[in-house]
Design a protein around this motif. Structure first.
Motif, PDB file in Angstrom:
ATOM      1  N   ILE A  11      -3.887  -1.833 -10.622  1.00 61.82           N
ATOM      2  CA  ILE A  11      -4.051  -1.523  -9.200  1.00 61.82           C
ATOM      3  C   ILE A  11      -4.765  -2.660  -8.477  1.00 61.82           C
ATOM      4  CG2 ILE A  11      -5.167   0.041  -7.555  1.00 61.82           C
ATOM      5  CD1 ILE A  11      -4.679   2.294  -9.643  1.00 61.82           C
ATOM      6  N   LYS A  12      -5.805  -3.212  -9.090  1.00 60.45           N
ATOM      7  CA  LYS A  12      -6.536  -4.324  -8.467  1.00 60.45           C
ATOM      8  C   LYS A  12      -5.651  -5.561  -8.320  1.00 60.45           C
ATOM      9  CE  LYS A  12     -11.285  -3.097  -9.549  1.00 60.45           C
ATOM     10  NZ  LYS A  12     -12.501  -3.438 -10.286  1.00 60.45           N
ATOM     11  N   SER A  13      -4.698  -5.745  -9.212  1.00 53.71           N
ATOM     12  CA  SER A  13      -3.826  -6.922  -9.144  1.00 53.71           C
ATOM     13  C   SER A  13      -2.881  -6.881  -7.948  1.00 53.71           C
ATOM     14  CB  SER A  13      -3.017  -7.071 -10.437  1.00 53.71           C
ATOM     15  OG  SER A  13      -1.967  -6.119 -10.490  1.00 53.71           O
ATOM     16  N   TRP A  14      -2.658  -5.681  -7.404  1.00 56.42           N
ATOM     17  CA  TRP A  14      -1.769  -5.568  -6.258  1.00 56.42           C
ATOM     18  C   TRP A  14      -2.322  -6.282  -5.038  1.00 56.42           C
ATOM     19  CZ3 TRP A  14      -1.107   0.429  -6.726  1.00 56.42           C
ATOM     20  CH2 TRP A  14      -0.316   0.713  -7.831  1.00 56.42           C
ATOM     21  N   LYS A  15      -3.644  -6.251  -4.869  1.00 56.96           N
ATOM     22  CA  LYS A  15      -4.314  -6.900  -3.732  1.00 56.96           C
ATOM     23  C   LYS A  15      -3.674  -6.514  -2.398  1.00 56.96           C
ATOM     24  CE  LYS A  15      -5.639 -10.938  -6.442  1.00 56.96           C
ATOM     25  NZ  LYS A  15      -6.850 -10.461  -6.971  1.00 56.96           N
ATOM     26  N   SER A  16      -3.223  -5.287  -2.312  1.00 55.77           N
ATOM     27  CA  SER A  16      -2.536  -4.827  -1.114  1.00 55.77           C
ATOM     28  C   SER A  16      -3.002  -3.423  -0.756  1.00 55.77           C
ATOM     29  CB  SER A  16      -1.024  -4.815  -1.362  1.00 55.77           C
ATOM     30  OG  SER A  16      -0.359  -4.115  -0.333  1.00 55.77           O
ATOM     31  N   ARG A  17      -3.530  -3.296   0.424  1.00 55.90           N
ATOM     32  CA  ARG A  17      -3.968  -1.995   0.922  1.00 55.90           C
ATOM     33  C   ARG A  17      -2.790  -1.023   1.000  1.00 55.90           C
ATOM     34  NH1 ARG A  17      -8.464  -0.792   4.728  1.00 55.90           N
ATOM     35  NH2 ARG A  17      -8.050   1.283   5.534  1.00 55.90           N
ATOM     36  N   LYS A  18      -1.645  -1.516   1.438  1.00 54.35           N
ATOM     37  CA  LYS A  18      -0.467  -0.648   1.566  1.00 54.35           C
ATOM     38  C   LYS A  18      -0.028  -0.101   0.213  1.00 54.35           C
ATOM     39  CE  LYS A  18       1.359  -2.603   5.803  1.00 54.35           C
ATOM     40  NZ  LYS A  18       2.472  -3.291   6.458  1.00 54.35           N
ATOM     41  N   MET A  19      -0.063  -0.915  -0.822  1.00 53.18           N
ATOM     42  CA  MET A  19       0.318  -0.458  -2.160  1.00 53.18           C
ATOM     43  C   MET A  19      -0.662   0.591  -2.668  1.00 53.18           C
ATOM     44  SD  MET A  19       3.095  -1.886  -3.429  1.00 53.18           S
ATOM     45  CE  MET A  19       2.872  -1.832  -5.190  1.00 53.18           C
ATOM     46  N   ILE A  20      -1.949   0.368  -2.434  1.00 57.90           N
ATOM     47  CA  ILE A  20      -2.961   1.340  -2.866  1.00 57.90           C
ATOM     48  C   ILE A  20      -2.756   2.667  -2.121  1.00 57.90           C
ATOM     49  CG2 ILE A  20      -5.433   1.891  -2.808  1.00 57.90           C
ATOM     50  CD1 ILE A  20      -5.919  -1.126  -3.366  1.00 57.90           C
ATOM     51  N   GLU A  21      -2.493   2.597  -0.830  1.00 56.00           N
ATOM     52  CA  GLU A  21      -2.309   3.812  -0.048  1.00 56.00           C
ATOM     53  C   GLU A  21      -1.052   4.568  -0.467  1.00 56.00           C
ATOM     54  OE1 GLU A  21      -2.638   2.292   3.950  1.00 56.00           O
ATOM     55  OE2 GLU A  21      -4.813   2.642   3.961  1.00 56.00           O
ATOM     56  N   LYS A  22      -0.060   3.894  -1.011  1.00 56.06           N
ATOM     57  CA  LYS A  22       1.152   4.574  -1.490  1.00 56.06           C
ATOM     58  C   LYS A  22       0.849   5.499  -2.677  1.00 56.06           C
ATOM     59  CE  LYS A  22       4.747   1.372  -0.059  1.00 56.06           C
ATOM     60  NZ  LYS A  22       5.830   0.480  -0.506  1.00 56.06           N
ATOM     61  N   LEU A  23      -0.252   5.265  -3.372  1.00 55.32           N
ATOM     62  CA  LEU A  23      -0.637   6.134  -4.479  1.00 55.32           C
ATOM     63  C   LEU A  23      -0.916   7.557  -4.019  1.00 55.32           C
ATOM     64  CD1 LEU A  23      -3.125   3.851  -6.442  1.00 55.32           C
ATOM     65  CD2 LEU A  23      -0.889   4.618  -7.230  1.00 55.32           C
ATOM     66  N   PHE A  24      -1.466   7.710  -2.832  1.00 53.66           N
ATOM     67  CA  PHE A  24      -1.913   9.032  -2.390  1.00 53.66           C
ATOM     68  C   PHE A  24      -1.408   9.455  -1.023  1.00 53.66           C
ATOM     69  CE2 PHE A  24      -5.167   5.847  -1.685  1.00 53.66           C
ATOM     70  CZ  PHE A  24      -5.452   5.992  -0.337  1.00 53.66           C
ATOM     71  N   CYS A  25      -0.637   8.651  -0.371  1.00 54.03           N
ATOM     72  CA  CYS A  25      -0.090   9.036   0.958  1.00 54.03           C
ATOM     73  C   CYS A  25       1.370   9.389   0.864  1.00 54.03           C
ATOM     74  CB  CYS A  25      -0.274   7.910   1.953  1.00 54.03           C
ATOM     75  SG  CYS A  25      -1.970   7.625   2.386  1.00 54.03           S
TER      76      CYS A  25
END
Length: 79
Positions: free
Chosen positions: A65-79
């Protein structure tokens, strides 16, 4: 059990990704005044978590997850 988690601070409008064996205890630590990225605010909330049987699984997922370095990718986990 081990967990990979994402917490969010409204006041900082930032996410933090981590892993732990005790999710509630770790959240309390994040919300105390301490040195480090999460120490300046006390409004961190868990927005996402995954459970793993082994520590290695939780650490690997945290690293991914940290390697993504993308807020949008992180938000896709729970949005």
């Amino acid at each position: 059990m081990f967990y990979t988690y994402v917490i969010y601070s409204i006041s900082r409008d930032r996410y933090y990704v981590g892993s732990t064996s005790n999710l509630q205890e770790r959240l309390l630590k994040h919300n105390t005044n301490h040195k480090g990225f999460t120490g300046n605010t006390n409004d961190w909330k868990i927005v996402y978590s995954e459970e793993f049987a082994a520590k290695e699984g939780a650490l690997a997922r945290e690293k991914q997850i940290k390697s993504w370095k993308s807020r949008k990718m992180i938000e896709k986990l729970f949005c």
